[in-house]
Structure formats: C-alpha cells, structure tokens
Design a protein around this motif. Structure first.
Motif, PDB file in Angstrom:
ATOM      1  N   ALA A   1      -4.714   1.596   9.486  1.00 48.53           N
ATOM      2  CA  ALA A   1      -5.702   2.195   8.395  1.00 48.53           C
ATOM      3  C   ALA A   1      -5.652   1.158   6.839  1.00 48.53           C
ATOM      4  CB  ALA A   1      -5.324   3.592   7.976  1.00 48.53           C
ATOM      5  N   ALA A   2      -4.458   0.914   6.592  1.00 48.00           N
ATOM      6  CA  ALA A   2      -4.169  -0.003   5.313  1.00 48.00           C
ATOM      7  C   ALA A   2      -5.046  -1.221   5.873  1.00 48.00           C
ATOM      8  CB  ALA A   2      -2.455  -0.065   5.138  1.00 48.00           C
ATOM      9  N   ARG A   3      -4.727  -1.929   6.768  1.00 50.57           N
ATOM     10  CA  ARG A   3      -5.479  -3.196   6.986  1.00 50.57           C
ATOM     11  C   ARG A   3      -6.921  -3.068   6.821  1.00 50.57           C
ATOM     12  NH1 ARG A   3      -2.204  -7.011   9.045  1.00 50.57           N
ATOM     13  NH2 ARG A   3       0.008  -6.395  10.046  1.00 50.57           N
TER      14      ARG A   3
ATOM     15  N   ALA B   1      -7.475   6.399   3.030  1.00 51.41           N
ATOM     16  CA  ALA B   1      -8.104   6.727   4.464  1.00 51.41           C
ATOM     17  C   ALA B   1      -6.863   7.545   5.301  1.00 51.41           C
ATOM     18  CB  ALA B   1      -8.204   5.073   5.247  1.00 51.41           C
ATOM     19  N   THR B   2      -7.546   8.232   6.092  1.00 56.75           N
ATOM     20  CA  THR B   2      -6.558   9.382   6.872  1.00 56.75           C
ATOM     21  C   THR B   2      -5.920   8.517   7.917  1.00 56.75           C
ATOM     22  OG1 THR B   2      -8.640  10.343   7.310  1.00 56.75           O
ATOM     23  CG2 THR B   2      -6.691  11.731   6.814  1.00 56.75           C
ATOM     24  N   CYS B   3      -4.822   9.023   7.971  1.00 58.92           N
ATOM     25  CA  CYS B   3      -3.821   8.163   9.315  1.00 58.92           C
ATOM     26  C   CYS B   3      -3.170   9.279  10.115  1.00 58.92           C
ATOM     27  CB  CYS B   3      -3.146   6.924   9.034  1.00 58.92           C
ATOM     28  SG  CYS B   3      -1.836   7.157   7.886  1.00 58.92           S
TER      29      CYS B   3
ATOM     30  N   VAL C   1      -3.339   6.807   3.790  1.00 53.33           N
ATOM     31  CA  VAL C   1      -2.808   5.523   3.116  1.00 53.33           C
ATOM     32  C   VAL C   1      -3.585   5.267   1.651  1.00 53.33           C
ATOM     33  CG1 VAL C   1      -1.664   4.400   5.091  1.00 53.33           C
ATOM     34  CG2 VAL C   1      -4.298   4.133   4.527  1.00 53.33           C
ATOM     35  N   VAL C   2      -3.064   4.841   0.729  1.00 56.68           N
ATOM     36  CA  VAL C   2      -3.868   4.687  -0.282  1.00 56.68           C
ATOM     37  C   VAL C   2      -3.867   3.084  -0.685  1.00 56.68           C
ATOM     38  CG1 VAL C   2      -4.012   5.080  -3.032  1.00 56.68           C
ATOM     39  CG2 VAL C   2      -3.422   6.987  -1.299  1.00 56.68           C
ATOM     40  N   TYR C   3      -4.767   2.522  -1.396  1.00 56.62           N
ATOM     41  CA  TYR C   3      -4.918   1.048  -1.424  1.00 56.62           C
ATOM     42  C   TYR C   3      -5.795   1.049  -2.678  1.00 56.62           C
ATOM     43  CZ  TYR C   3      -4.924  -3.768  -1.461  1.00 56.62           C
ATOM     44  OH  TYR C   3      -5.091  -5.297  -1.912  1.00 56.62           O
TER      45      TYR C   3
ATOM     46  N   TYR D   1       0.809  -1.157  -0.045  1.00 58.00           N
ATOM     47  CA  TYR D   1      -0.188  -0.033   0.175  1.00 58.00           C
ATOM     48  C   TYR D   1       1.071   1.314  -0.060  1.00 58.00           C
ATOM     49  CZ  TYR D   1       1.110   0.228   5.035  1.00 58.00           C
ATOM     50  OH  TYR D   1       1.652   0.206   6.208  1.00 58.00           O
ATOM     51  N   ASP D   2       0.477   2.303  -0.214  1.00 57.34           N
ATOM     52  CA  ASP D   2       1.174   3.488  -0.198  1.00 57.34           C
ATOM     53  C   ASP D   2       0.662   4.488   0.864  1.00 57.34           C
ATOM     54  OD1 ASP D   2       2.377   2.982  -2.646  1.00 57.34           O
ATOM     55  OD2 ASP D   2       0.725   4.071  -4.000  1.00 57.34           O
ATOM     56  N   ILE D   3       1.883   5.363   1.288  1.00 57.93           N
ATOM     57  CA  ILE D   3       1.555   6.391   2.419  1.00 57.93           C
ATOM     58  C   ILE D   3       1.787   7.508   1.658  1.00 57.93           C
ATOM     59  CG2 ILE D   3       2.420   7.002   4.768  1.00 57.93           C
ATOM     60  CD1 ILE D   3       3.241   4.383   5.408  1.00 57.93           C
ATOM     61  N   VAL D   4       0.949   8.231   1.727  1.00 52.84           N
ATOM     62  CA  VAL D   4       1.002   9.745   1.226  1.00 52.84           C
ATOM     63  C   VAL D   4       0.995  10.714   2.092  1.00 52.84           C
ATOM     64  CG1 VAL D   4       0.124  11.498  -0.627  1.00 52.84           C
ATOM     65  CG2 VAL D   4      -0.259   8.668  -0.993  1.00 52.84           C
TER      66      VAL D   4
END
Length: 93
Positions: free
Chosen positions: A79-81, A66-68, A59-61, A40-43
């Motif tokens: 959030a990725a999970r 979803a915000t984190c 995080v982007v999947y 997943y990506d963390i932006v």
C-alpha cells in the motif's frame, strides 16, 4: 481483489460508527526497489463501536493514506509503494 474491496468497504462503514480509543503510529522505510529508503507511517487504531472493539490499519505518506491489512505480511508495504508511486508518477499531491 474483491476481498480487498470488501475490506475497504467494511472499514469505511465501521469508521462512521465508532470512536477511536487508541492509536499507535510507527515509521517504516521501504527496504528496496526504486523507492528504497523512502519513509512512511503505519497507523493502527483501536475503535470502539456498537458491536465491540476492532482495529484498523492504514499507511500514511505525505498526508495521503491507504488501508492495509496489518496482519498480512507485505500488505502495508505494498500500500505504501502504491501511494509513493502515485506521488512520483502523477506529481506532488
């Protein structure tokens, strides 16, 4: 949970009033568990608003995000999970 909701509401409000001046994206991988190995990506964006500069992280999947809290250990992974679990539980978005 109220704190997380407040952070989300604040980030939504601030999003409408700022300009992204920098964006950094990195790929992360879930280390373990049922979805271990799933990428997943963390932006992280730096935003210039009327009251100064602030950062926001998400995080982007598979096109969903979803915000984190980037400074909170494990928050972006959690959030990725949740995003990954939604994809495989409900079906492809």
């Amino acid at each position: 949970m109220k704190f997380r909701s407040a952070i989300l509401a604040i980030s939504v409000l601030l999003t409408a009033c700022g300009t992204v001046v920098d964006e950094q994206r990195r790929t992360a991988v879930l280390p373990d568990g049922y979805y271990g190995g799933e990428p997943y990506d963390i932006v992280t964006q730096t935003v210039q608003g009327q009251n100064g500069t602030y950062t926001r992280t998400r995080v982007v999947y598979w096109g969903r995000s979803a915000t984190c809290i980037g400074d909170s250990p494990g928050d972006c992974e959690a959030a990725a999970r949740r995003l990954i679990d939604q994809r495989f539980t409900v079906g492809v978005f």
